[in-house]
Design an enzyme around this catalytic site. Structure first.
Site, PDB file in Angstrom:
ATOM      1  N   ALA A  77      -1.144  -0.556   5.800  1.00 35.64           N
ATOM      2  CA  ALA A  77      -0.860  -1.020   7.159  1.00 35.64           C
ATOM      3  C   ALA A  77      -1.706  -0.339   8.238  1.00 35.64           C
ATOM      4  O   ALA A  77      -2.456  -1.004   8.968  1.00 35.64           O
ATOM      5  CB  ALA A  77       0.629  -0.835   7.455  1.00 35.64           C
TER       6      ALA A  77
ATOM      7  N   CYS B 240       7.619  -3.420   2.024  1.00 36.04           N
ATOM      8  CA  CYS B 240       8.989  -3.819   2.348  1.00 36.04           C
ATOM      9  C   CYS B 240       9.400  -5.094   1.631  1.00 36.04           C
ATOM     10  O   CYS B 240      10.579  -5.429   1.583  1.00 36.04           O
ATOM     11  CB  CYS B 240       9.143  -4.064   3.835  1.00 36.04           C
TER      12      CYS B 240
END
Lengths: 448, 448
Positions: free
Chosen positions: A12, A44
């Site tokens: 990320a 996630c």
């Protein structure tokens, strides 16, 4: 401005920084080293892959390595591990299958992420015992569940991973036991949320063992039991999700300072103690917008945003990374639970406030409108200033209303100002007083 | 402090004020005059009664007259119309079936609400032509639809009422034609919302006639047609929902000043030009939090909140009524549409800003997570200050995210501050960048 911007870690924070830097300054050489094969993936989403709601692991990849290379013109090298940083020479040492090379940089971003904590359990290496810290592990769990068809699962840890994996495995037909050392699951969400979630987990058939320490796993090579203090319980598969720790080894070896949380200390631009070395994402600290103190909140939005800001900064447009309110949301079967800021009075006192708090329950829709759900809202404020410090919500719908609380506390609103905020009402969407407003109204009454 | 607090009008603002005053000061005589029989009812719920989702009209009543009288000790008189205010003597003249009486007051609240505008249509008095301005009318529509089983409905006006009644009647199996004089439905929501809603209405089988003026209704006593400029269309039932006008006659006759919007002018405590006379709810102005100017937003939350604050003020605790952001949300079949603040550049320019705006579409959930919906978000900001001025959202889920925008603009956030706000992310609830943040990010790019 950077001529060569080197990024360590391709998830990320790293890929956001790389993409933004290249977009802002196409003449900048942007080089990313990722030690694994996966980049820009949604960690996630892994529980939903195991659950069966996401078909392919590849679906969790936002942007493929080829897209980064071809469309974004980023020099992305996978299976390339940065093993050393020479801050004097401004070079990194990179290890690949072909050997070791030196890469110079003008600016460096350390985005090495975090790793699942491996507690000192006996039998942690048994087949069928997993942490869920990367895509390969998610793949391995899915394979194991499909191949072995386990009857019983032991999930150790009642945090996000534990709760999400309980849902995933339960949906797959596995009988789930969840072990939590503390008196409640979802510790960062406070007791009001935990109690609602615990009731719901039990309703859904999860066997909840609170205040229960696991010491290890039994079995011959393959897990067969989970060992408690005075009991042995069968377990055909085990997931250990007891938290994550920032990956700081590389930084520490190079003399980059860590902060009070144990993650890499950064200033408002994401800079470390070396002005040419930045850190972002799960390995780095961010400033908590409520306390003003360094915090370690290893969550995706913080990572993305900080990475993006650093990409701007290194290409000549100094951009603060933004703080964190520690906002988080988690699905637990049919429930949504969310938190932001400071969620209980103890936490508030530790941060130097004189706290007042309320917990209320109210419907998410007008009382006469079908299918409303009860939403339990906790708000915490500082008595003297009236300032909103944080809160939680939990219910079968409406958990995203935490965003209202997050926005209010980020702007420094008082509870009275929140109470007077014009939120949206129509019978299918809210009672006249949204549950957040009702909580603010009650809390404001206690403040007066 | 008031010994006798008299309230004219027994709905949202009036009953909130009465209840709060009595709770704060049980020794205060609180008298409410309501000319009809219904008090404290949810006008916003009426379309769902007609639709069949609310079983009984009584379900829309939040608190019954008996509860107000017996549990809250409020002297509530229904079928009692206040016909005159003598500000010198501080009395009101009340007409009931038994005659006329004078009632003294220390403080007076005018909460006379608004009425549906009745345009100068031919045949407006025909049987089967309805406005939907009160509970008896809702009852009459439901009766008519049940008794007459109309094939075709003409709905005049594409505002909240028109859209909600289109859904209600369509669900009841009626073939719905919706007539709107303007180029778009839901004018206060701006074009970006209107276009999405219009497509959806058509998908749902509503026959949409934009830029189409209705001149009246034909039929012998009972409606049979709707008359357009150059066409006559069959209509077995008609609903006229072309807006509401504040009920200001009583106030005007007593020399209470109106504001620029035509509603009763008030200060921050809801006081009129007479310091013993307050006004709140659909008959009164409120201060717009974006422009700082008086605004007339006849919506339930504003009414409730202002009433409650006035109940506190008259019992000795001066409490501002709070402003309005003009936040609103409406369900249109499967869509939610919402607005807050200033929703387009024209509006912003009129209010003296130099506007910049964006419209983006993004998923409400992570791209790989099932059942996400596209949410279209518009944000408007002021170029020089970067301040957020307002926005809209529309989509199959997530319309309540407008609350984030409402909270941000109420606190005076800039777009950059909103972009850096830590909103909640987990795959089932949002992409990493919530659509509101994505819009803020894109808008911030245009501001730089």
């Amino acid at each position: 401005m950077s001529d060569t911007f080197v990024v360590v870690g391709g998830d990320a924070a790293g890929m956001s920084a790389a993409s933004k830097a290249k977009r802002e300054d196409p003449s900048c050489d942007v080089i990313v080293f990722e030690k694994g094969k996966w980049v820009s993936y949604a960690a996630c989403g892994m529980p939903y892959y195991v659950k069966g709601e996401v078909d392919e692991l590849d679906d969790l990849v936002a942007v493929t390595p080829e897209e980064f290379r071809e469309e974004r013109d980023i020099d992305l090298r996978t299976a390339a591990e940065v093993v050393d940083i020479d801050r004097e020479a401004r070079t990194v040492t990179v290890k690949t299958s072909k050997g070791t090379e030196e890469q110079p940089y003008d600016d460096l971003l350390i985005a090495t992420g975090a790793s699942a904590i491996e507690p000192p359990f006996d039998g942690l290496g048994h087949e069928g015992v997993f942490t869920i810290h990367d895509m390969d592990e998610a793949d391995a769990i899915e394979d194991y569940v499909t191949g072995r068809d386990p009857e019983t699962a032991a999930i150790v840890g009642g945090g996000y991973v534990g709760i999400e994996m309980a849902e995933a495995l339960s949906t797959r037909g596995v009988d789930v036991h969840l072990y939590e050392m503390l008196p409640h699951v979802l510790q960062p969400f406070g007791e009001a949320v935990a109690e609602v979630v615990e009731d719901h987990l039990r309703e859904q058939g999860v066997d909840l063992h609170l205040e229960t320490a696991v010491s290890g796993f039994g079995g011959d090579d393959r897990v067969g039991t989970v060992e408690l203090e005075d009991e042995t319980v069968p377990a055909d598969v085990a997931i250990v999700g007891v938290g994550v720790a920032p990956n700081t080894d590389l930084a520490e070896r190079a003399g980059i300072e860590l902060g009070p949380t144990g993650a890499i200390a950064t200033d408002e631009y994401g800079r470390t103690n070396d002005r040419h070395v930045y850190a972002a994402g799960d390995c780095a600290e961010a400033t908590n917008v409520v306390t003003g103190e360094p915090d370690h909140v290893p969550l995706a939005l913080t990572a993305n945003r900080a990475g993006r800001a650093i990409g701007q900064t290194v290409t000549g447009d100094p951009t603060p990374t933004g703080g964190t309110a520690g906002t988080a949301i988690v699905k637990a079967f049919e429930l949504g639970a969310a938190r932001t800021g400071i969620v209980d009075e103890d936490q508030a006192r530790e941060a130097g406030f004189d706290p007042v708090s309320v917990t209320i329950s109210a419907s998410t829709r007008a009382h006469y409108y079908p299918d409303g759900a009860e939403l339990t809202v906790t708000l915490v404020a500082d008595r003297e200033s009236g300032r909103l410090l944080g809160g939680t919500v939990v219910g079968r719908e409406g958990a995203k209303r935490i965003d209202t609380v997050a926005t209010a506390l980020t702007s420094g609103m008082t509870v009275s100002e929140l109470q007077n905020t014009d939120l949206a009402y129509a019978p299918p969407f809210s009672p006249v007083w949204d549950p957040i407003l009702t909580a603010a109204k009650v809390l404001n009454g206690k403040l007066e």
